[in-house]
Design a protein around this motif. Structure first.
Motif, PDB file in Angstrom:
ATOM      1  N   PHE A   1      -1.794   3.576   1.337  1.00 24.30           N
ATOM      2  CA  PHE A   1      -0.793   4.317   0.565  1.00 24.30           C
ATOM      3  C   PHE A   1      -1.478   5.191  -0.472  1.00 24.30           C
ATOM      4  O   PHE A   1      -2.593   4.896  -0.912  1.00 24.30           O
ATOM      5  N   MET A   2      -0.765   6.235  -0.883  1.00 24.86           N
ATOM      6  CA  MET A   2      -1.176   7.062  -2.006  1.00 24.86           C
ATOM      7  C   MET A   2      -0.063   6.953  -3.044  1.00 24.86           C
ATOM      8  O   MET A   2       1.115   6.997  -2.690  1.00 24.86           O
ATOM      9  N   HIS A   3      -0.474   6.772  -4.301  1.00 25.38           N
ATOM     10  CA  HIS A   3       0.493   6.637  -5.382  1.00 25.38           C
ATOM     11  C   HIS A   3       0.051   7.516  -6.543  1.00 25.38           C
ATOM     12  O   HIS A   3      -1.145   7.603  -6.842  1.00 25.38           O
ATOM     13  N   GLU A   4       1.000   8.139  -7.191  1.00 23.11           N
ATOM     14  CA  GLU A   4       0.725   9.070  -8.288  1.00 23.11           C
ATOM     15  C   GLU A   4      -0.124   8.440  -9.393  1.00 23.11           C
ATOM     16  O   GLU A   4      -0.989   9.085  -9.963  1.00 23.11           O
TER      17      GLU A   4
ATOM     18  N   LEU B   1      -5.339   6.190  -3.979  1.00 16.44           N
ATOM     19  CA  LEU B   1      -5.350   5.585  -2.656  1.00 16.44           C
ATOM     20  C   LEU B   1      -5.581   4.082  -2.780  1.00 16.44           C
ATOM     21  O   LEU B   1      -6.482   3.643  -3.496  1.00 16.44           O
ATOM     22  N   PHE B   2      -4.756   3.307  -2.078  1.00 17.20           N
ATOM     23  CA  PHE B   2      -4.966   1.857  -2.032  1.00 17.20           C
ATOM     24  C   PHE B   2      -4.530   1.340  -0.675  1.00 17.20           C
ATOM     25  O   PHE B   2      -3.839   2.017   0.084  1.00 17.20           O
ATOM     26  N   GLU B   3      -4.958   0.132  -0.391  1.00 15.24           N
ATOM     27  CA  GLU B   3      -4.708  -0.490   0.901  1.00 15.24           C
ATOM     28  C   GLU B   3      -4.080  -1.859   0.684  1.00 15.24           C
ATOM     29  O   GLU B   3      -4.441  -2.568  -0.250  1.00 15.24           O
ATOM     30  N   PHE B   4      -3.162  -2.208   1.556  1.00 15.48           N
ATOM     31  CA  PHE B   4      -2.646  -3.571   1.633  1.00 15.48           C
ATOM     32  C   PHE B   4      -3.176  -4.185   2.925  1.00 15.48           C
ATOM     33  O   PHE B   4      -3.247  -3.512   3.955  1.00 15.48           O
TER      34      PHE B   4
END
Length: 168
Positions: free
Chosen positions: A144-147, A151-154
């Motif tokens: 995911f990309m979040h403001e 970038l992060f991953e689950f």
């Protein structure tokens, strides 16, 4: 050097609001790993393994589903670093060619589908579809990309097992 200061009401509000964080709402269990990119997997791996008490957990190998080379190193205090090397047409090529370094954080979650639905409601954009990944023993991963968080991953947490005594 740390300086002790009196706790203000603003600091107390921050602590209280941590209970309502994006990570808590998504059911994050812990930080699974920190991923770094490089144009030279083997040299970077050698450097990480040169840290005190570091050990190779997995790799080096090729993750064809994500089109990268990889190795996992556990540092002396338990943190795991995923070293990602570039393959042709790799999604990390641009990041690595600019010097590489920290690329994303990966958080383990007990219920990936629930975490995905929640984080999307909280403003994240899904970068790739969730998929099983051989580098993670077939557990599903999703990016995911979040403001606010980049970038992060689950990743699905390893399943829990209960050992029972059949003799009772």
């Amino acid at each position: 050097r740390f300086i002790l200061k009196k706790v203000s009401s603003k600091d107390k509000n921050i602590k209280t609001n941590m209970l309502d964080s994006i990570w808590k709402k998504c059911g994050v269990l812990d930080l699974d790993h920190v991923a770094v990119t490089t144009t030279d997997l083997h040299s970077t791996l050698k450097d990480y393994l040169g840290l005190p008490n570091a050990k190779l957990l997995r790799g080096p190998g090729r993750n064809l589903k994500q089109n990268v080379e990889y190795a996992f190193v556990q540092l002396g205090y338990g943190m795991v670093v995923e070293i990602l090397g570039v393959l042709p047409d790799s999604p990390i090529d641009k990041h690595a060619s600019r010097g590489g370094g920290v690329y994303h954080l990966c958080f383990s979650v007990a219920d990936l589908d629930k975490a995905m639905a929640t984080v999307l409601k909280l403003g994240a954009s899904q970068v790739v579809e969730a998929r099983e990944d051989d580098a993670f023993d077939g557990r599903r991963v999703v990016f995911f990309m979040h403001e606010q968080h980049g970038l992060f991953e689950f990743i699905e947490a390893y399943p829990s097992f209960v050992i029972t005594n059949k003799n009772k």
